[in-house]
Design an enzyme around this catalytic site. Structure first.
Site, short mmCIF file in Angstrom:
data_model
loop_
_atom_site.label_atom_id
_atom_site.label_comp_id
_atom_site.label_asym_id
_atom_site.label_seq_id
_atom_site.Cartn_x
_atom_site.Cartn_y
_atom_site.Cartn_z
CE1 TYR A 142 56.22 21.61 20.49
CE2 TYR A 142 57.54 22.24 22.37
CZ TYR A 142 57.38 21.50 21.21
OH TYR A 142 58.37 20.66 20.80
CE LYS A 193 62.73 24.20 6.91
NZ LYS A 193 63.66 23.67 5.88
CG ASP A 226 66.53 22.22 7.01
OD1 ASP A 226 66.87 23.41 7.17
OD2 ASP A 226 66.12 21.79 5.92
CG ASP A 250 61.33 20.05 22.44
OD1 ASP A 250 62.23 19.45 23.07
OD2 ASP A 250 60.12 19.75 22.55
CG ASP A 254 66.09 16.72 23.26
OD1 ASP A 254 66.35 17.43 24.25
OD2 ASP A 254 65.08 15.99 23.20
#
Length: 371
Positions: A142, A193, A226, A250, A254
């Protein structure tokens, strides 16, 4: 008596409505709990753009730096879809995070017993759920440079976002996670990852090294991001504290929030580094829900996440953990009584609006204070 400086940034959409309930609770804490507040208000997001042409002014940022606590409602909405990228409502929030150096985002995912059936998962998977996601907030994709869209000619473009992390950024967020775990379930799961990303490989190595430097009493596991997304919807109660980078934090937070039944239920804290001289740190507290422009101004918004954000401020910034616990208990008691805003309503429960839910929670806080 210490006077605490609060800056309220209501923002856009339902932000002013849910912030209104927090302002009433602040008044209750002054009148009934012996606290003293100096409260300022300012604009952020689309409201700031409409007034000043920017998503947050230098003056508002200065007020935020001077405050003990910043409380923020919500930013954004389709009204501002066409504004310049650097002036979009979300840019105000990003600037506050960056200028206040709010590197640690704490997002709890707690399933209140009364709402276990509101989750999209089976009750037994979420009843008693209590996860804390620790998201690195000022680095990663970001904020990394270059961040651009380049015209290649012949109708082709190339978009670039850069994922960048340095060792110190990973060390400090890992320490926050380990220290939080010590007062919870003493378990940390780090997500990245590393199989396909160099930043993930460094993240894994630095978290492991930090664990060996004084935190070996905390159980540490590593999981690919993941795979964690899958495990959060398969068996979420296996997790205690999750630490991860800005992008995966992020997304995963959620996912975790919806396990609890509604985005409208959950608060968050964004914390800076502790000042060695004063012991204080910059802090911003906000609900994880968005501005919900479809219901803005209708008195339908759920104020619980905003109220719980003040609860987190009491715990992490204002030195009042017992009052934070009291606010959480008041919320749980009101939900157990069957009151629901529309986002968490189910057959057989009593549907109420923003003000009525605020009345109920504040009334229960007053009763608990008087007990």
């Amino acid at each position: 008596m210490a006077t605490h400086k609060l800056l309220l940034l209501a923002g856009d959409g339902i932000g002013p409505e849910v912030m209104g309930e927090v302002k009433r609770l602040i008044g209750t804490l002054e009148a009934k709990a012996g606290m003293s507040f100096e409260v300022e208000e300012d604009l952020v997001g689309g409201a700031a753009y409409d007034a000043h042409g920017v998503a947050v002014t230098d003056s508002a940022v200065a007020k935020a730096k001077a405050a003990d606590v910043v409380l923020l409602g919500a930013v954004g909405g389709p009204k501002w879809d066409g504004v310049p990228y650097d002036a979009r409502p979300e840019a105000g929030l990003l600037r506050l995070r960056k200028d206040l150096e709010l590197f640690a985002n704490l997002r709890p995912a707690i399933c209140y017993p009364a709402l276990a059936d509101a989750s999209s998962l089976k009750r037994e998977l979420v009843d008693g759920l209590d996860i804390m996601i620790v998201r690195e907030l000022t680095g990663g994709v970001y904020f990394g440079e270059p961040k651009e869209i380049v015209d290649l000619g012949n109708g082709q473009q190339r978009a670039v976002d850069t994922q960048v992390y340095e060792t110190y950024e990973i060390v400090r967020i890992a320490k926050v996670a380990f220290e939080l775990a010590r007062v919870r379930g003493n378990r940390v799961t780090s997500a990245e990852k590393r199989n396909v990303m160099k930043s993930g490989l460094l993240w894994n190595q630095v978290v492991t090294a930090t664990h060996k430097q004084g935190y070996e009493d905390v159980k540490l596991d590593h999981m690919l991001a993941d795979a964690m997304g899958m495990q959060l919807v398969r068996a979420p109660k296996q997790f205690d504290v999750i630490v991860t980078d800005n992008l995966f934090g992020d997304v995963l937070s959620d996912v975790a929030s919806m396990l609890t039944g509604s985005l409208g239920m959950l608060p968050s804290a964004s914390l800076g580094a502790e000042d060695p001289a004063t012991g204080k740190r910059h802090a911003l507290y906000e609900p994880v829900h968005g501005s919900a422009p479809d219901i803005a101004g209708k008195g339908l918004a759920n104020p619980i996440a905003m109220i719980a954000s003040l609860g987190m401020a009491l715990k992490y910034s204002l030195g009042k953990p017992e009052l934070a616990d009291l606010v959480d208990r008041a919320i749980a008691d009101v939900l157990a009584s069957g009151l629901r805003t529309g986002d968490i309503w189910s057959e057989g429960k009593t549907k109420v609006g923003t003000t009525a839910m605020g009345d109920a929670v504040i009334g229960r806080v007053e009763a608990l204070l008087a007990a």
